[in-house]
Design a protein around this motif. Structure first.
Motif, short mmCIF file in Angstrom:
data_model
loop_
_atom_site.label_atom_id
_atom_site.label_comp_id
_atom_site.label_asym_id
_atom_site.label_seq_id
_atom_site.Cartn_x
_atom_site.Cartn_y
_atom_site.Cartn_z
N VAL A 1 7.25 -9.50 8.34
CA VAL A 1 6.27 -8.91 9.25
C VAL A 1 6.14 -9.73 10.53
CG1 VAL A 1 3.82 -8.36 9.53
CG2 VAL A 1 4.99 -7.78 7.41
N ALA B 1 3.96 -2.39 7.56
CA ALA B 1 2.73 -2.89 6.94
C ALA B 1 1.63 -1.84 6.98
CB ALA B 1 2.27 -4.16 7.66
N VAL C 1 -2.26 -8.46 8.34
CA VAL C 1 -1.33 -8.73 9.42
C VAL C 1 -1.52 -10.15 9.96
CG1 VAL C 1 -0.75 -8.13 11.80
CG2 VAL C 1 -0.98 -6.33 10.09
N ALA D 1 7.83 -3.68 12.37
CA ALA D 1 7.36 -4.48 11.23
C ALA D 1 5.89 -4.19 10.94
CB ALA D 1 7.56 -5.97 11.52
N LEU D 2 5.08 -4.07 11.98
CA LEU D 2 3.67 -3.74 11.80
C LEU D 2 3.50 -2.32 11.29
CD1 LEU D 2 2.07 -5.38 14.96
CD2 LEU D 2 2.15 -6.26 12.64
#
Length: 496
Positions: A36, A149, A195, A145-146
């Motif tokens: 992440v 998540a 995060v 990547a976020l």
């Protein structure tokens, strides 16, 4: 006796299914911080190198991008296993509720494919694309990547606070509202807490590698930069994470009061509730061990000692965690908070030295703590997930479906065999990951030593000197390739 009754009433498949899921999730989450957060940290370093014309920063960014790709490949394996386990181990969950919260897994899948493509482009771009173009093509990587998540946390937060559906006469969900199913009351606090935790953890993990290098006498620009960038990211975000942690704890207090009671081992609903640091909850509601601080739990929950805190006995025994589960949740919560407090002190140490002297701390003890901070932050992440998942017991969908109703009917013996096979596979996978990282480190160190010798410097003080841009030179017939694996050094260096 209540605890024994609840355990005896559980299906035989429960223990192996939960053990298998816990093992694979705990293994996968070790990789998640780098997956992440490492793209963002790498691009920060990449941008710094372009702005300052610093070839060492670009070299580090190129090497970190290689680690990022290897980690992504291993994450594919462990993440795919988890995806299959949802259907194989918990068919009751997916069969009944998949239409409601499955959109989160769909978002994660799209994010996964986008990230795979972007990582390939970013790796390919070194030495092949103009510097600015290459950097701009890498910018979407942190967003993907976020987004991954986002999908996973949307599904998990829905399981904690299910919304966006109505139940028909048979108890099946209908009239699904996708937006409400995604943006549940716990989604915002849980997503941002997660995060920032990944960024903090990745920063401390990466910086810890270079902290060890400094303790071994490597104080060149390469190691200073490799430590400073990720550690600064982690140190800046550590106080933010503390605030977010407090926010999510208050959301749990309001939205999942029984889970909060487990986190704080509160047996009976009351005011002026004490805070226990560690300690063990017994089935009769007594607490042994630990440090008792009068009224503090009520003060932390509502800023007043007369704040009313819901206890575990506010619901029947089969609708709350057992005393053992509550103790586990309480310990993991306390460990997570304790590690977070220690990291906050480390970040303050770093910040005060920098503000006063405009340089890195010189104390060896600071770098010893920084080296440990990476492993400690991973432990904190593991504890956070244990708190989230075990604290929700016995519900797999909070107040709508118990774990026992979702588990597979496959024989428990088969599940134990599957568990053993997964352990063997994961040992091989993570062993291979470690071997690859060590070989990459050895190859890079040999390249640094060769370049240091070529430049007339100390072999361990001068890093690989060629910038990662510009055309690759032709390889003369019969010439040896460089230890770094990129061919012979270019005759003309490209401008970063």
């Amino acid at each position: 006796m209540t605890t024994l009754y609840v355990l005896a009433d559980a299906p035989a498949q429960m223990l192996p299914a939960r053990s298998l899921m816990a093992f694979t999730l705990a293994s996968h989450i070790i990789l998640v911080p780098l997956g992440v957060a490492l793209p963002l940290i790498t691009l920060i370093l990449h941008g710094y190198g372009l702005r300052r014309g610093d070839p060492t920063a670009l070299l580090l960014a190129r090497r970190w991008s290689a680690v990022m790709a290897v980690q992504f490949a291993i994450g594919v394996v462990t993440g795919t296993v988890l995806s299959f386990e949802f259907g194989l181990l918990w068919p009751g969950l997916m069969g009944r509720w998949g239409d409601v919260f499955g959109i989160g897994f769909g978002v994660e899948a799209w994010a996964f494919f986008l990230e795979a493509v972007l990582i390939a482009i970013y790796l390919y771009g070194w030495r092949r694309l103009p510097a600015r173009t290459h950097f701009l093509l890498g910018l979407p990587l942190p967003a993907t990547a976020l987004l991954g998540a986002f999908g996973i946390l949307a599904a998990n937060s829905w399981m904690n606070t299910p919304r966006g559906f109505t139940l028909d006469s048979a108890g099946d969900p209908v009239d699904v509202d996708v937006w409400k199913a995604i943006f549940t009351p716990m989604f915002g606090p849980q997503y941002w807490h997660f995060v920032v935790a990944m960024l903090v953890t990745a920063g401390y993990v990466v910086a810890g590698v270079y902290a060890v290098g400094r303790l071994r006498g490597r104080r060149d620009h390469y190691h200073r930069l490799g430590f400073t960038i990720p550690f600064t990211v982690a140190a800046v975000l550590t106080p933010v994470q503390f605030v977010l942690g407090d926010s999510i704890a208050r959301q749990v207090f309001q939205k999942q009061p029984v889970k909060f009671a487990a986190m704080e081992i509160v047996w009976k609903t009351d005011t002026h509730v004490p805070e226990y640091l560690f300690g063990r909850l017994h089935p009769d509601g007594t607490v042994s061990g630990g440090i008792k601080i009068p009224q503090l739990d009520s003060i932390l929950a509502g800023f007043r000692p007369d704040t009313r805190v819901t206890g575990l006995t506010s619901v029947p025994a089969d609708e709350r965690p057992t005393a053992t589960q509550a103790t586990i949740v309480h310990w993991t919560f306390d460990i997570m908070v304790g590690i977070g407090s220690a990291l906050l002190l480390l970040a303050l140490w770093y910040g005060l030295v920098w503000l006063r002297r405009r340089r890195l701390p010189a104390s060896p003890w600071f770098y010893r703590c920084a080296a440990v901070a990476g492993a400690a932050s991973v432990v904190a992440v593991e504890c956070g997930w244990i708190t989230t998942e075990v604290g929700r017991q016995p519900w797999i969908v909070y107040q709508n479906m118990r774990v026992a109703d979702a588990v597979t009917s496959t024989r428990s013996t088969t599940l134990w065999i599957m568990f053993a096979l997964v352990v063997v596979v994961y040992v091989l996978v993570f062993g291979s990951f470690l071997v690859v990282l060590l070989r990459m480190r050895t190859r890079w160190r040999l390249a640094d030593e060769q370049d240091g010798s070529r430049a007339g410097g100390s072999p361990r003080q001068t890093p690989e000197t060629d910038t990662p841009y510009g055309p690759r030179p032709a390889v003369p017939s019969g010439s040896a390739t460089r230890p770094g694996g990129d061919g012979p050094p270019p005759t003309e260096k490209g401008e970063p």
